[in-house]
Design a protein around this motif. Structure first.
Motif, short mmCIF file in Angstrom:
data_model
loop_
_atom_site.label_atom_id
_atom_site.label_comp_id
_atom_site.label_asym_id
_atom_site.label_seq_id
_atom_site.Cartn_x
_atom_site.Cartn_y
_atom_site.Cartn_z
N LEU A 93 48.44 43.53 57.05
CA LEU A 93 46.84 41.94 57.10
C LEU A 93 45.44 43.27 57.72
N LEU A 94 46.19 44.29 58.27
CA LEU A 94 44.79 44.44 58.67
C LEU A 94 44.00 44.94 57.62
N THR A 95 44.69 45.62 56.75
CA THR A 95 44.53 47.01 55.96
C THR A 95 44.46 47.01 54.48
N ASP A 96 45.01 45.40 54.29
CA ASP A 96 45.15 46.41 52.61
C ASP A 96 44.53 44.98 51.74
N SER A 97 44.10 43.86 52.29
CA SER A 97 42.53 43.35 51.64
C SER A 97 41.84 44.27 51.51
N SER A 98 41.32 45.37 52.22
CA SER A 98 40.19 46.52 52.16
C SER A 98 40.54 47.14 50.88
N ILE A 99 41.86 47.67 50.88
CA ILE A 99 41.88 49.01 49.95
C ILE A 99 41.82 48.26 48.61
N GLN A 100 42.88 46.81 48.38
CA GLN A 100 42.22 46.56 47.49
C GLN A 100 40.97 46.28 47.15
N MET A 101 39.88 45.50 47.71
CA MET A 101 38.85 45.47 47.43
C MET A 101 37.99 47.39 46.67
N PHE A 102 38.85 48.14 48.15
CA PHE A 102 38.19 49.51 47.38
C PHE A 102 38.96 50.10 46.23
N ARG A 103 39.99 49.61 45.64
CA ARG A 103 40.39 49.75 44.38
C ARG A 103 40.08 48.83 42.96
N ASN A 104 39.59 47.96 43.13
CA ASN A 104 38.81 47.32 42.16
C ASN A 104 37.62 47.87 41.54
N PRO A 106 35.75 50.67 39.86
CA PRO A 106 35.72 51.97 39.19
C PRO A 106 35.83 53.04 39.36
N HIS A 107 36.57 54.11 40.20
CA HIS A 107 36.03 55.41 40.69
C HIS A 107 35.47 56.59 39.87
N LEU A 108 34.99 56.30 38.21
CA LEU A 108 34.49 56.83 37.87
C LEU A 108 32.99 56.47 38.10
N ALA A 109 33.22 55.53 38.76
CA ALA A 109 31.41 54.80 38.54
C ALA A 109 30.85 55.56 39.80
N LEU A 110 31.58 56.09 41.01
CA LEU A 110 30.68 56.82 41.96
C LEU A 110 30.10 58.08 41.60
N ILE A 111 30.51 58.53 39.89
CA ILE A 111 31.18 59.53 40.16
C ILE A 111 29.43 60.32 40.51
#
Length: 254
Positions: A93-104, A106-111
């Motif tokens: 309950l504490l972390t999954d929602s935040s992780i799912q938001m970050f997961r969506n 695109p990590h390559l957009a962070l370049i």
């Protein structure tokens, strides 16, 4: 039986061999211009030349280092988070929602941001690989734990297994198939991420070799780099397949 097994093992090699043979033939017949796609023989000779002068070995070693370190860090983080959120409702309950938001995201957009943060050194590539690898392993670890048959867990409690025994004898073995699927998917993401990272923000590695070759229109080296990435991806997949056979041999039925 042995003949059947040998035939089955050789069958996956049939299409790649046919593709190489047709490719070489079309190149020899000048159907495919060498400035568009060089012959396999030319690519092999280029690989031998780059190996002899040490360039290929050096860049391949660097790429393997980046991929391995990024995978170990990202995989470990994803695995631990998956375990925590699969075993603890409060943690979920504490972390999954935040992780799912970050997961969506695109990590390559962070370049662009990663280059500003880390420059084009090793940290930038390893960070990108870490982010790319973390989520597939997290999702599949979490799914694997949550998918364990509740009846088996209840049976373990009936046999008075403590929490550690429940985890080691029922929960983890039950989640392992899903975790290994995550590992296979994460390995594919790892190589894809590394390719992009090394072609945009690098001064070494296989991706850098390909970009440098593009500047000089060196098609042999460009194709060689693509083939190397394909081989590395296939080798990674084969390793995980053997790992699955070893760790999941209890699933085999006569």
């Amino acid at each position: 039986m042995k003949k059947k097994i040998t035939w089955q093992r050789l069958l996956p090699m049939l299409i790649p061999i046919l593709v190489l043979a047709v490719w070489q033939l079309l190149s020899v017949l000048k159907v495919i211009p060498t400035n568009i796609l060089p012959a396999p023989s030319a690519v092999i000779l280029d690989g031998i030349k780059l190996t002899q002068n040490g360039e290929l070995t050096r860049n391949l070693t660097i790429s393997l280092y980046r991929a391995t370190i990024g995978f170990l860090i990202g995989g470990s983080i994803g695995f631990v988070l998956g375990l925590l959120n699969g075993l603890s409702r409060i943690s979920n309950l504490l972390t999954d929602s935040s992780i799912q938001m970050f997961r969506n995201i695109p990590h390559l957009a962070l370049i662009p941001m990663v280059i500003l943060w880390f420059g084009i050194g090793e940290s930038a590539k390893i960070f990108l690989v870490t982010i790319g690898v973390m989520f597939p392993i997290y999702i599949n670890t979490l799914h694997g734990i949550q998918s364990v048959d509740p009846g088996l867990i209840e049976m373990g409690r009936v046999y008075q297994l403590n929490k550690r025994q429940l985890f080691s004898k029922i929960i983890f073995p039950g989640a392992l198939p899903s975790i290994l699927v995550g590992v296979r998917y994460a390995l594919g993401v790892m190589w894809t991420t590394l390719i992009v990272a090394e072609t945009i923000a690098a001064d070494s590695g296989i991706g850098f070799m390909a970009m440098n070759a593009e500047d000089f229109m060196d098609m042999e080296t460009i194709v060689l780099c693509i083939v190397i990435y394909a081989i590395l991806g296939k080798l990674s997949d084969v390793i995980v397949k053997y790992l699955e056979e070893f760790l999941l041999d209890w699933q085999q039925t006569d």
